[in-house]
Design an enzyme around this catalytic site. Sequence first.
Site, PDB file in Angstrom:
ATOM      1  N   ASP A 161       0.949  -1.225   0.114  1.00 52.96           N
ATOM      2  CA  ASP A 161      -0.018  -0.162   0.065  1.00 52.96           C
ATOM      3  C   ASP A 161       0.838   1.276   0.069  1.00 52.96           C
ATOM      4  O   ASP A 161       2.023   1.044   0.225  1.00 52.96           O
ATOM      5  CB  ASP A 161      -1.017   0.020   1.356  1.00 52.96           C
ATOM      6  N   GLU A 194       0.184  -0.034  -5.277  1.00 56.17           N
ATOM      7  CA  GLU A 194      -1.101   1.144  -5.503  1.00 56.17           C
ATOM      8  C   GLU A 194      -0.374   2.043  -5.861  1.00 56.17           C
ATOM      9  O   GLU A 194      -0.696   3.367  -5.574  1.00 56.17           O
ATOM     10  CB  GLU A 194      -1.697   1.114  -4.097  1.00 56.17           C
ATOM     11  N   TRP A 195       1.114   1.976  -6.311  1.00 53.74           N
ATOM     12  CA  TRP A 195       1.829   3.382  -6.916  1.00 53.74           C
ATOM     13  C   TRP A 195       0.969   4.316  -7.593  1.00 53.74           C
ATOM     14  O   TRP A 195       1.117   5.505  -7.163  1.00 53.74           O
ATOM     15  CB  TRP A 195       3.104   2.489  -7.505  1.00 53.74           C
ATOM     16  N   PRO A 196       0.471   3.893  -8.891  1.00 51.07           N
ATOM     17  CA  PRO A 196      -0.096   5.068  -9.742  1.00 51.07           C
ATOM     18  C   PRO A 196      -1.328   5.535  -9.010  1.00 51.07           C
ATOM     19  O   PRO A 196      -1.687   6.835  -8.985  1.00 51.07           O
ATOM     20  CB  PRO A 196      -0.675   4.090 -10.868  1.00 51.07           C
ATOM     21  N   TYR A 198      -1.530   6.419  -5.718  1.00 56.72           N
ATOM     22  CA  TYR A 198      -1.108   7.413  -4.693  1.00 56.72           C
ATOM     23  C   TYR A 198      -0.161   8.465  -5.312  1.00 56.72           C
ATOM     24  O   TYR A 198      -0.075   9.658  -4.983  1.00 56.72           O
ATOM     25  CB  TYR A 198      -0.337   6.748  -3.855  1.00 56.72           C
ATOM     26  N   ASP A 222     -10.448   2.691  -3.626  1.00 56.50           N
ATOM     27  CA  ASP A 222     -11.025   1.408  -2.872  1.00 56.50           C
ATOM     28  C   ASP A 222     -12.319   1.078  -3.504  1.00 56.50           C
ATOM     29  O   ASP A 222     -13.174   2.045  -3.574  1.00 56.50           O
ATOM     30  CB  ASP A 222     -11.220   1.596  -1.522  1.00 56.50           C
TER      31      ASP A 222
HETATM   32  C1  GLA Z   1      -6.021   1.371   1.280  1.00 55.35           C
HETATM   33  C2  GLA Z   1      -6.086   0.411   0.185  1.00 55.35           C
HETATM   34  C3  GLA Z   1      -7.192  -0.612   0.797  1.00 55.35           C
HETATM   35  C4  GLA Z   1      -6.974  -1.104   1.799  1.00 55.35           C
HETATM   36  C5  GLA Z   1      -6.586  -0.338   2.981  1.00 55.35           C
HETATM   37  C6  GLA Z   1      -6.436  -0.989   4.137  1.00 55.35           C
HETATM   38  O1  GLA Z   1      -7.236   2.144   1.557  1.00 55.35           O
HETATM   39  O2  GLA Z   1      -6.348   1.018  -1.109  1.00 55.35           O
HETATM   40  O3  GLA Z   1      -7.236  -1.546  -0.495  1.00 55.35           O
HETATM   41  O4  GLA Z   1      -5.977  -2.126   1.695  1.00 55.35           O
HETATM   42  O5  GLA Z   1      -5.791   0.743   2.601  1.00 55.35           O
HETATM   43  O6  GLA Z   1      -6.112   0.039   5.389  1.00 55.35           O
END
Ligand code: GLA
Length: 411
Positions: A161, A194-196, A198, A222
């Site tokens: 993450d 989740e690089w792109p 953020y 999400d």
């Molecule tokens: C972020 C991620 C989610 C999940 C939560 C957990 O929001 O994008 O997929 O992993 O953190 O805290």
Amino acid sequence: MAPRWVAGVMAAAVMAVAAVIALDNGLARTPPMGWLHWERFLCGTDCADHPSRCVSEQLFVEMADRMAAEGWRDAGYEFLCIDDCWMAPTRDGQGRLRADPERFPGGIRRLADYVHSKGLKLGIYSDVGSKTCAGFPGSYGHYELDAQTFASWGVDLLKFDGCNSGSLEQLAEGYRRMSLALNKTGRSIVYACEWPFYLRPMHQPNYTEIKQYCNHWRNFNDVYDSWNSIKSILEWTALHQDSIVKIAGPGGWNDPDMLVIGNFGLSWDQSVTQMAMWAIMAAPLFMSNDLRHISPEAKCLLQNKEVIAINQDPLGRQGYQILKDKTFELWERPLSGRAYAVAVLNQQEIGGPQNFTFSLTFLGNGLACNPACSVRQVLPASRDWGVYSWTSFLSVEVNPTGTVLLKVLAL
Ligand code: GLA
């Protein structure tokens, strides 16, 4: 009924396949499939009051049992993944991450052994920054040590993450360093980024680089257990398809987030839409639901072999939207063997079923049904439609917020 086209319609011809080098770990040749505790179980840590829904060894053991016994593993869902909130609040004396000792009494090693004994693989979660999104210890300053720890436990996938990183440069550097550290362990570990997501508020992501470091990557918000959430993900994907579709392929995939089918928020037709569209998008298929309490309909949809085969098609090309009018969206995905998956989505949230009529010449830039093709309906139920010629029109009846998924095979 003649469809009313709107501007901004995308043609298949513009979707050139990019020769982008994927992360060199030999993994994720097709989109990974499995189960992830986040969205359904969030950050449940109160095992005293809610033993069956806290993030614990017991939860994962019970899911592993279901995955092996009830057809999930055999349908392709092989990764059982832990998300945020598995950790103890502090690292151990040697600076290593450790699982919360009350909720995971046997530690991650024992859980990994159990998961492997069921023919499954174990995924774990950490964060590139100093803390995870829920405030547990992050990997910043510990990338090599954490990669080695995960490898020593027998972990097979890392979701990494992007909360709480100091700067965009630190974020990028952290994602790169963890990728190299995982490779250096010598263990095969799928790397989910989740690089792109953020990066994007400030910066246009460099997907060529991201694909060299990650096996799949989140681009957008999400997923929630709601139709609004599914709609917003599809809308975002169509809007950005020029930059993201061409990058996807064996070894590296765009990740629109979990399947929430089997929970509370989606109707049957909306569940069909999520399953069909995640197949069109060549999305990693991670369910987040409760496999101990799932309806036979949701199970049947999630285990549908023909849809999974489209999702897992070895050509590895992501699909895209080719037409959109006030009511309908038309998407296609090129498949191996000169076939196409075609999805007709009815966006209307009022009224009843409506028909969408379109020329087969629209598909595959005119090549999908040339000179003729067979058409098979895959969802909402499988049915052969027979043989059509290049100049034929198809009329497809679709329920509100539902999707009809077809497979078109040139003859
Ligand atoms: C972020 C991620 C989610 C999940 C939560 C957990 O929001 O994008 O997929 O992993 O953190 O805290």
